[in-house]
Design an enzyme around this catalytic site. Structure first.
Site: not given
Length: 208
Positions: A121, A130
């Protein structure tokens, strides 16, 4: 859509695009000897081809390609990925099988959220990042542009990682990391400025 980069990474993105119901019409690649890849035509210029996903795993190369092209970009999200309705994912980004992106997370443009990676979150992941297979970002982590979070690495909540960093495979990040650093180990410690010519580099694959 079209995929820029006829490589193994492009092959995976092709599968993801088709799994989400998109049609891959061909690849774009700079290799003049390639005419066919994965039974798709290979083009050598991207003019008038759209939308495109740049299917290059190396972050700096992916950014360089995007900066020289003018086109629309697609996004690919595998149907087995779990993506919160409140999460935001930028254009050109790819979310691979089994990845999890939780509430109010923000994924930048042209990112890779790789197989089984977890972004919790309110994380913010900058452009061209990446997050490698099975890496985990706990809540409210911030990752700067172009950074690679290596395979199986973990980042504790609320940590800030700078731009163009490398976090080594299996490392655990417990402190903030300045721009341009390579960190490895448990807990992760700095190896100094990133050297893309070294075996530990993103391109060398020792960490990615």
């Amino acid at each position: 859509m079209y995929l820029y980069g006829a490589s193994g990474h492009g092959k995976v993105i092709k599968d993801i695009a088709e799994a989400q119901g998109s049609s891959v019409d061909g690849f774009v690649d700079d290799n003049p000897n390639l005419s066919l890849y994965c039974d798709k035509k290979v083009y050598h210029q991207s003019d008038n081809l759209s939308p495109i996903i740049v299917s290059i795993g190396v972050n700096k190369t992916r950014k360089a390609i995007v900066e020289r092209m003018k086109c629309q970009y697609a996004t690919a999200i595998h149907p087995t990925a779990i993506v919160s309705p409140s999460a935001k994912i930028g254009e050109g980004s790819v979310v691979m099988p089994g990845a999890i992106i939780n509430a109010d997370a923000v994924i930048g443009k042209h990112c890779i959220i790789n197989t089984g990676a977890s972004v919790d979150h309110e994380c913010v992941v900058g452009d061209y990042c990446h997050i490698a297979p099975h890496a985990s970002l706990c809540g409210q982590v911030r990752v700067g542009e172009g950074t690679l979070i290596g395979v199986g690495a973990s980042v504790i909540p609320c940590v800030e990682i700078g731009k163009w960093c490398i976090v080594g495979a299996g490392s655990t990040v417990v402190n903030n990391i300045p721009d341009g650093k390579t960190v490895v180990g448990v807990p992760a410690k700095s190896l100094g400025k990133k050297d893309l010519s070294s075996p530990m580099s993103e391109a060398g694959g020792a960490i990615a």
